[in-house]
Design an enzyme around this catalytic site. Structure first.
Site, PDB file in Angstrom:
ATOM      1  CB  THR A  63     -15.364 -54.306 -18.294  1.00 53.49           C
ATOM      2  OG1 THR A  63     -14.169 -54.363 -19.040  1.00 53.49           O
ATOM      3  CG2 THR A  63     -15.900 -55.702 -18.082  1.00 53.49           C
ATOM      4  CG  ASP A 109     -11.830 -50.989 -24.114  1.00 56.16           C
ATOM      5  OD1 ASP A 109     -10.882 -50.527 -23.437  1.00 56.16           O
ATOM      6  OD2 ASP A 109     -12.063 -52.198 -24.228  1.00 56.16           O
ATOM      7  CB  SER A 147      -7.768 -49.516 -24.335  1.00 59.20           C
ATOM      8  OG  SER A 147      -8.081 -50.492 -23.406  1.00 59.20           O
ATOM      9  CB  THR A 163     -10.393 -51.459 -14.886  1.00 63.09           C
ATOM     10  OG1 THR A 163     -10.198 -52.453 -15.890  1.00 63.09           O
ATOM     11  CG2 THR A 163     -11.670 -51.735 -14.111  1.00 63.09           C
ATOM     12  NE  ARG A 212       7.120 -46.669 -16.077  1.00 61.92           N
ATOM     13  CZ  ARG A 212       6.891 -47.975 -15.960  1.00 61.92           C
ATOM     14  NH1 ARG A 212       6.912 -48.758 -17.016  1.00 61.92           N
ATOM     15  NH2 ARG A 212       6.644 -48.500 -14.784  1.00 61.92           N
TER      16      ARG A 212
HETATM   17  N1  ASP Z   1     -10.822 -52.611 -21.527  1.00 62.09           N
HETATM   18  C1  ASP Z   1     -11.748 -52.262 -20.454  1.00 62.09           C
HETATM   19  C2  ASP Z   1     -11.722 -50.747 -20.294  1.00 62.09           C
HETATM   20  O1  ASP Z   1     -10.796 -50.244 -19.737  1.00 62.09           O
HETATM   21  C3  ASP Z   1     -11.359 -52.917 -19.197  1.00 62.09           C
HETATM   22  C4  ASP Z   1     -12.291 -52.696 -18.027  1.00 62.09           C
HETATM   23  O2  ASP Z   1     -13.142 -51.849 -17.998  1.00 62.09           O
HETATM   24  O3  ASP Z   1     -12.139 -53.439 -17.038  1.00 62.09           O
HETATM   25  O4  ASP Z   1     -12.607 -50.063 -20.750  1.00 62.09           O
END
Ligand code: ASP
Length: 355
Positions: A31, A75, A77, A107, A255
């Site tokens: 992000t 990203d 993800s 993140t 888990r």
């Molecule tokens: N979807 C974003 C990523 O992980 C979320 C972020 O960076 O806050 O690349």
């Protein structure tokens, strides 16, 4: 007077060391560098230009900074162990020409990457600090400036040498941290250990924050492996669990509840786990509790799988456990040695007291 004189000298030394430190920044995506598009946020900000302004505004010498933009920016993800390895390769290729490193990362899976790099870079000897932001750098309310300047400060502090993650005013060990909020500026926490430091004037460093581990000699590159990550939920049947484990993966991360409990009254359920182990597939039991110490055999509900050979993950985070399984599989560790390595600290990811 005396004490102040000492403090001033120390500050001057810190300032002059900071002024000459060479920093390498690896930009992976996330992000922090995204811009709006008709289909949602995508990479596209001028990261290099923004960093240059940030560095000169902070009266640091831009010539002491180097920068790599990984291709493609992602990203997080979409990250896989191949992306972890691309980061490791970039850090290694700049190892001699920088004193400290910052990795800009999305993140969502930052704590998986920071844990993964902590194993592979256990012998790197220079600080590597991950950071990112909840808002893109172009937004007026963005946390990007605070996080990147915090990561630079942590990298240049001379007080931290492993792989760390700076976010929301806190520095964490990269293999002890989880993303705990999808929206808060304090988006990460380290449930078992707490942070290593928090910002302020001056920063506050918490005692006993050194990472200790045995390291790993000449780690082989990360490669992709088939690891099944499965959650227990009330009512899960043996048939469902069995179906999720066919064909057999290379390792299982289950888990379970609390200290590592699985339903022992559900007909055949623990037998499914025992059969997987019997087929030579390592089964690591983690907990759904964010703050956990997995102690298999503490209850009858964890005893059968412990006797069958399942391995508890101690107080490791899910991310640290998953990345460690990938690391061990990439190193070619076989099922017989798997348990030993899961429970030994490579880079401070597990507390001996939690086993
Ligand atoms: N979807 C974003 C990523 O992980 C979320 C972020 O960076 O806050 O690349």
């Amino acid at each position: 007077m005396q004490r102040h004189a000492h403090r001033d000298t120390r500050r001057q030394i810190t300032r002059s060391r900071k002024a000459t430190m060479r920093i390498h920044i690896t930009y992976t995506g996330g992000t922090i560098g995204m811009v709006e598009s008709p289909n949602g946020l995508i990479p596209g900000a001028d990261m290099r230009g923004w960093l240059h302004r940030l560095i000169t505004d902070a009266h640091l010498d831009p010539d002491l900074f180097s920068f790599t933009e990984l291709d493609p920016l992602i990203d997080s993800s979409n990250a896989t162990p191949d992306n972890w390895q691309a980061m490791i390769d970039d850090l290694h290729s700049h190892r001699d020409e920088a004193d400290a490193f910052v990795v800009l990362h999305g993140t969502d899976t930052m704590s998986y990457s920071s844990a993964a790099l902590s194993y592979a870079l256990a012998g790197f000897g220079k600080p590597v600090i991950f950071t990112g932001s909840q808002h893109p750098l172009g937004k007026i309310e963005s946390d990007a400036t605070a996080n990147v300047t915090g990561a630079l400060n942590a990298a240049m502090s001379g007080r931290f040498h492993g792989v760390g993650l700076f976010f929301g005013h806190h520095l964490f060990a990269g293999n002890r941290v989880s993303k705990s909020s999808s929206w808060a500026f304090e988006g990460f926490s380290a449930p078992s250990t707490g942070p290593l430091a928090r910002t302020g004037t001056p920063w506050h460093w918490y005692a006993g924050s050194a990472l200790s581990g045995e390291g790993w000699k000449n780690p082989k590159p990360y490669t992709r492996h088939d690891v099944a990550v499965i959650d227990m939920a009330p009512g899960i049947s043996a048939a469902r669990l069995g179906a999720m484990l066919e064909p057999r993966p290379e390792a299982v991360l289950l888990r379970a509840y609390g200290v590592g409990n699985v339903p022992s009254d559900e007909p055949g359920l623990t037998d499914v786990i025992a059969d997987v182990l019997h087929d030579g597939v390592p089964v690591v039991i983690a907990s759904q509790c964010q703050q956990a110490e997995v102690l298999l055999g503490h209850y009858e509900t964890g005893d059968a799988i412990a006797r069958a050979g399942a391995i508890g993950s101690g107080d490791m985070t899910l991310e640290a456990t998953y990345a460690k399984i990938m690391f061990l599989l990439s190193q070619g560790v076989d099922a017989a040695d798997f348990g030993t390595w899961i429970t030994r600290s490579i880079a401070g990811e597990i507390s001996p007291s939690s086993l």
